[in-house]
Design a protein around this motif. Structure first.
Motif, PDB file in Angstrom:
ATOM      1  N   GLN A  62       0.834  -1.197   0.000  1.00 42.53           N
ATOM      2  CA  GLN A  62       0.000   0.000   0.000  1.00 42.53           C
ATOM      3  C   GLN A  62       0.872   1.252   0.000  1.00 42.53           C
ATOM      4  O   GLN A  62       1.636   1.498   0.928  1.00 42.53           O
ATOM      5  CB  GLN A  62      -0.929   0.008   1.215  1.00 42.53           C
ATOM      6  N   SER A 107       0.787   5.630  -0.520  1.00 44.04           N
ATOM      7  CA  SER A 107      -0.099   6.659   0.025  1.00 44.04           C
ATOM      8  C   SER A 107      -1.332   6.875  -0.835  1.00 44.04           C
ATOM      9  O   SER A 107      -2.388   7.270  -0.329  1.00 44.04           O
ATOM     10  CB  SER A 107       0.664   7.978   0.171  1.00 44.04           C
ATOM     11  N   HIS A 108      -1.227   6.595  -2.125  1.00 49.50           N
ATOM     12  CA  HIS A 108      -2.299   6.941  -3.051  1.00 49.50           C
ATOM     13  C   HIS A 108      -2.872   5.755  -3.801  1.00 49.50           C
ATOM     14  O   HIS A 108      -3.902   5.884  -4.464  1.00 49.50           O
ATOM     15  CB  HIS A 108      -1.793   7.976  -4.051  1.00 49.50           C
ATOM     16  N   LEU A 109      -2.207   4.597  -3.763  1.00 51.52           N
ATOM     17  CA  LEU A 109      -2.745   3.415  -4.441  1.00 51.52           C
ATOM     18  C   LEU A 109      -2.057   2.155  -3.928  1.00 51.52           C
ATOM     19  O   LEU A 109      -1.031   2.207  -3.263  1.00 51.52           O
ATOM     20  CB  LEU A 109      -2.613   3.523  -5.971  1.00 51.52           C
ATOM     21  N   ARG A 131      -5.126   4.175 -11.450  1.00 51.17           N
ATOM     22  CA  ARG A 131      -5.162   5.548 -10.942  1.00 51.17           C
ATOM     23  C   ARG A 131      -6.606   6.040 -10.978  1.00 51.17           C
ATOM     24  O   ARG A 131      -7.458   5.467 -11.639  1.00 51.17           O
ATOM     25  CB  ARG A 131      -4.257   6.444 -11.781  1.00 51.17           C
ATOM     26  N   ARG A 132      -6.866   7.115 -10.265  1.00 48.51           N
ATOM     27  CA  ARG A 132      -8.233   7.641 -10.192  1.00 48.51           C
ATOM     28  C   ARG A 132      -8.765   7.958 -11.584  1.00 48.51           C
ATOM     29  O   ARG A 132      -7.996   8.172 -12.516  1.00 48.51           O
ATOM     30  CB  ARG A 132      -8.264   8.908  -9.333  1.00 48.51           C
ATOM     31  N   ASN A 180      -7.263  10.769 -13.442  1.00 43.90           N
ATOM     32  CA  ASN A 180      -5.807  10.721 -13.625  1.00 43.90           C
ATOM     33  C   ASN A 180      -5.451   9.865 -14.833  1.00 43.90           C
ATOM     34  O   ASN A 180      -6.161   8.909 -15.159  1.00 43.90           O
ATOM     35  CB  ASN A 180      -5.121  10.126 -12.392  1.00 43.90           C
ATOM     36  N   ASP A 182       5.124   9.898 -13.213  1.00 41.57           N
ATOM     37  CA  ASP A 182       4.399   9.404 -12.040  1.00 41.57           C
ATOM     38  C   ASP A 182       4.857   7.992 -11.651  1.00 41.57           C
ATOM     39  O   ASP A 182       4.804   7.625 -10.477  1.00 41.57           O
ATOM     40  CB  ASP A 182       2.890   9.413 -12.297  1.00 41.57           C
ATOM     41  N   ASP A 226       6.078   6.786  -7.948  1.00 41.74           N
ATOM     42  CA  ASP A 226       5.601   5.554  -7.303  1.00 41.74           C
ATOM     43  C   ASP A 226       6.784   4.701  -6.846  1.00 41.74           C
ATOM     44  O   ASP A 226       6.787   4.154  -5.732  1.00 41.74           O
ATOM     45  CB  ASP A 226       4.750   4.723  -8.276  1.00 41.74           C
ATOM     46  N   GLU A 275       8.461   6.100  -3.711  1.00 41.87           N
ATOM     47  CA  GLU A 275       7.704   5.823  -2.484  1.00 41.87           C
ATOM     48  C   GLU A 275       7.799   4.347  -2.106  1.00 41.87           C
ATOM     49  O   GLU A 275       7.911   4.009  -0.921  1.00 41.87           O
ATOM     50  CB  GLU A 275       6.239   6.226  -2.661  1.00 41.87           C
TER      51      GLU A 275
END
Length: 295
Positions: free
Chosen positions: A13, A15-17, A79-80, A83, A89, A93, A96
């Protein structure tokens, strides 16, 4: 093969996906993490045969093997809806992800798009990467600056077109496989792991798991001058693996190869997916590279 010597599915996991992955070993106490990054529209199973071939060595030498599904690919989250998938990007990823798993040492192994990501990350964060292997990829994609305006126009129009296009469906999983066999010049046996991880059944039809927005054209691409600057910034040992019938422009990319400080090159049988076609040979090459790079 015993369960102890098998790849396992894991989720990571961010922070965003959520990223899904195939893994062997534990990063917390491993000597080195081999992080595999697949190509466009592929998934982590692109490296399953290579990783299976490395498991015994990984157990003996305390290596951690991890192949992720990039965002929008395989079992990872998309992605959302608002997005898309700009190249940079993926690099964010990866940064992170590496901060989260905090490997003792890290070797990045990328195929095609994965090689582009790995090379640019190695340039931007040289302190995080101890070795770089690019398979059928050599630095970021580039084009002349005068193409910029047309690229922006086409990229935005492609986003509108993809949103309006229905998802492609297949009567059987084999039909999906036939489609990829034609596109990638690989056999059904070679593609099976990719197909099994990359498709799903719903309402009597088979669909690809990847986000359709991945097929949108890029709205931006670097110039060759910028691409060479990235390659020049790579500090770690690097290895380029090419397929005998792979992308010919990689064979003749002498200025790019000259930009790398520590460059080795090897050619193996196969095409653009030579790591699938010649997985045993590629595994041996990786094994020797890691043994030399990690002290």
């Amino acid at each position: 093969m015993s369960d102890e010597l098998m790849l396992r599915n894991v989720d990571i996991q961010l922070s965003h996906l959520r990223l899904s992955a195939l893994e062997f070993g534990e990063e917390s106490h491993a000597n080195v993490t081999l992080l595999f990054l697949h190509g466009w529209l592929d998934n982590a199973a692109s490296f399953s045969s290579v990783m299976d071939s490395l498991i015994e060595t990984a157990q003996q030498k305390n290596w951690h093997l991890l192949a992720i599904d990039l965002a929008g690919h395989g079992l990872s989250q998309h992605r959302r809806a608002d997005n898309f998938y700009p190249f940079h990007d993926y690099i964010a990823d990866l940064h992170e992800l590496l901060a989260k798993i905090a490997p003792n040492k890290c070797i990045l192994i990328g195929h095609s798009l994965g090689a582009l990501i790995a090379s640019c990350y190695s340039a931007a964060f040289p302190d995080k990467v101890d070795g770089l292997i690019q398979i059928e990829g050599l630095g970021p994609l580039t084009e002349p600056a005068e193409n910029s305006v047309e690229r922006l126009r086409k990229g935005i129009l492609s986003r509108q077109r993809i949103k309006a296009k229905p998802m492609r469906r297949y009567v059987s999983q084999h039909d999906a496989c036939l489609h990829r066999m034609q596109a990638n010049q690989l056999s059904a046996k070679q593609l099976r792991p990719l197909i099994e991880r990359g498709t799903y059944l719903e309402d009597g039809h088979w669909y690809w798991r990847y986000d359709p927005k991945l097929k949108c054209e890029s709205i931006y691409r670097m110039t060759e001058e910028q691409g060479l600057t990235y390659l020049q910034a790579i500090e770690c040992p690097s290895l380029l693996i090419l397929g005998q019938t792979g992308f010919p422009q990689l064979v003749t990319a002498e200025s790019r190869k000259a930009a790398l400080k520590h460059h080795q090159e090897v050619t193996v049988p196969g095409g653009h997916h030579c790591h699938i076609e010649s997985f045993a040979q590629v595994s041996d090459i990786i094994r020797h590279f890691v043994a030399k790079s990690v002290i």
